[in-house]
Scaffold this active site. Sequence first.
Site, PDB file in Angstrom:
ATOM      1  N   LEU A  33       0.820  -1.204   0.000  1.00 48.16           N
ATOM      2  CA  LEU A  33       0.000   0.000   0.000  1.00 48.16           C
ATOM      3  C   LEU A  33       0.861   1.265   0.000  1.00 48.16           C
ATOM      4  O   LEU A  33       1.957   1.300   0.558  1.00 48.16           O
ATOM      5  CB  LEU A  33      -0.927   0.007   1.225  1.00 48.16           C
ATOM      6  CG  LEU A  33      -1.851  -1.204   1.389  1.00 48.16           C
ATOM      7  CD1 LEU A  33      -2.756  -1.031   2.616  1.00 48.16           C
ATOM      8  CD2 LEU A  33      -2.701  -1.445   0.144  1.00 48.16           C
ATOM      9  N   HIS A  37      -3.458   4.342  -2.098  1.00 43.29           N
ATOM     10  CA  HIS A  37      -4.404   3.396  -1.478  1.00 43.29           C
ATOM     11  C   HIS A  37      -4.995   4.014  -0.214  1.00 43.29           C
ATOM     12  O   HIS A  37      -6.179   3.864   0.068  1.00 43.29           O
ATOM     13  CB  HIS A  37      -3.691   2.095  -1.082  1.00 43.29           C
ATOM     14  CG  HIS A  37      -3.146   1.308  -2.230  1.00 43.29           C
ATOM     15  ND1 HIS A  37      -1.807   1.101  -2.418  1.00 43.29           N
ATOM     16  CD2 HIS A  37      -3.777   0.661  -3.242  1.00 43.29           C
ATOM     17  CE1 HIS A  37      -1.625   0.351  -3.497  1.00 43.29           C
ATOM     18  NE2 HIS A  37      -2.794   0.070  -4.016  1.00 43.29           N
ATOM     19  N   SER A 185       2.447   4.422  -7.367  1.00 43.25           N
ATOM     20  CA  SER A 185       2.188   3.061  -7.839  1.00 43.25           C
ATOM     21  C   SER A 185       3.091   2.128  -7.046  1.00 43.25           C
ATOM     22  O   SER A 185       4.236   2.480  -6.735  1.00 43.25           O
ATOM     23  CB  SER A 185       2.555   2.967  -9.330  1.00 43.25           C
ATOM     24  OG  SER A 185       2.706   1.608  -9.703  1.00 43.25           O
ATOM     25  N   SER A 186       2.564   0.945  -6.735  1.00 42.46           N
ATOM     26  CA  SER A 186       3.396  -0.035  -6.014  1.00 42.46           C
ATOM     27  C   SER A 186       4.613  -0.397  -6.858  1.00 42.46           C
ATOM     28  O   SER A 186       5.653  -0.789  -6.346  1.00 42.46           O
ATOM     29  CB  SER A 186       2.587  -1.301  -5.716  1.00 42.46           C
ATOM     30  OG  SER A 186       1.412  -0.950  -5.026  1.00 42.46           O
ATOM     31  N   ARG A 187       4.491  -0.274  -8.173  1.00 42.61           N
ATOM     32  CA  ARG A 187       5.591  -0.650  -9.075  1.00 42.61           C
ATOM     33  C   ARG A 187       6.714   0.397  -9.105  1.00 42.61           C
ATOM     34  O   ARG A 187       7.778   0.118  -9.663  1.00 42.61           O
ATOM     35  CB  ARG A 187       5.060  -0.872 -10.486  1.00 42.61           C
ATOM     36  CG  ARG A 187       4.224  -2.142 -10.601  1.00 42.61           C
ATOM     37  CD  ARG A 187       3.886  -2.463 -12.046  1.00 42.61           C
ATOM     38  NE  ARG A 187       3.356  -3.805 -12.196  1.00 42.61           N
ATOM     39  CZ  ARG A 187       2.064  -4.108 -12.285  1.00 42.61           C
ATOM     40  NH1 ARG A 187       1.146  -3.171 -12.219  1.00 42.61           N
ATOM     41  NH2 ARG A 187       1.679  -5.367 -12.422  1.00 42.61           N
TER      42      ARG A 187
END
Length: 286
Positions: A33, A37, A185-187
Amino acid sequence: MEVITTINEIRTRIAKEKKAGKVIGLVPTMGYLHRGHQSLIEKARKESDFVVVSIFVNPLQFGPNEDYDRYPRDLERDKIMAKQAGADLIFFPSVNEMYPAKPKTFVEVNELTAQLCGKSRPGHFRGVTTVVSKLFHIIQPDMAYFGLKDAQQVAVIQQMVQDLNMPITIIPCPIVREEDGLALSSRNVYLSPEERNQATILYQSLQKAKEWIEEGITETRILKDRIRSVIETQSLARIDYVEILSFPSLEPVGEINETSQTIIALAVWFGKTRLIDNLIIDRNEV
Ligand code: PAF
C-alpha cells in the site's frame, strides 16, 4: 488490525456487520500500500461504516512474462498503513483460497478492454474483472473504491457492474502523486534512481498537453505527436502507447471536445518497469 484469510470467515463477519445495519465499503488492492491506497481507504472511512481492504496479488491478471513473482509484498507494512487510514479489516486470502482449482468461469468485458492496457496486456482485464467480481460476491460491499490512475480499470469495472446488475456503487478516486508529479504506484519501487528521475516526464507531458489544449490545440493527432516528442526527450523512456480517447467509453476521438470527457492515457517503459498515467479532460473546462 484484524486480518481474515478465509472466505467462510469473512462471509460470517460481513453478515454480522450487515445485520447491524452497517454500510460496507471495500478497497480492493494487491497490497504494498501507498498513499494512493490510503486516500481510497480514507474516503471509504468517511462514506461507509465498515471498511474492508482486500489484499490479493491476483495471478489471473498477470501475463506469463509479467511481474507476478516479483510484485512487492509486505503484509506487516500494509497492516500499519491500512489501520492508519481507517480500515476495519484486511481480507488477505491465499491463491489457493481464491482459486482452489483452475477456474473454468471468467468475467469478461468486451470493447472497453480492446485498447490501451487491454491491448498491451492480453487477458489482463479478464483477470481483473474475474477477481473483482469474486471479491464482490464474497464481501458484498455497498461501495467499492478504485483509483483513477487505472482509469481503464475503473471504466471496465463500472461496465461490469452495470451489465451484471451488481448492487454496488463504484467510487472513482483521484490520482495521488509524488511532489514532482509521478503518480503513486506499487511498481515505482522497481525504478532505479535514474529511471525514477526520468519517469517524471509522464506527468510533465500531460501538463504540457493541458497547456496546449488551453491554447486551443484540440486535434488529438497533433497532441499525441507532441506528447510523444516530450516523452522521447528521456533516454530511458520506451513508449508503449500514447492515446486520446473518449471517457469512459474509450472510443477514438479526432478533437478533444468531441465528447464530454476525454482521456489522455500513457504507458511508458523505463527499463523493466511499465508505468501508466492519464489525464481526464472535461469539455466544460476547455
Ligand atoms: O488495481 C488493482 O490493484 C487490481 O487490479 C485489483 C483491482 C485489486 C484487482 O486485482
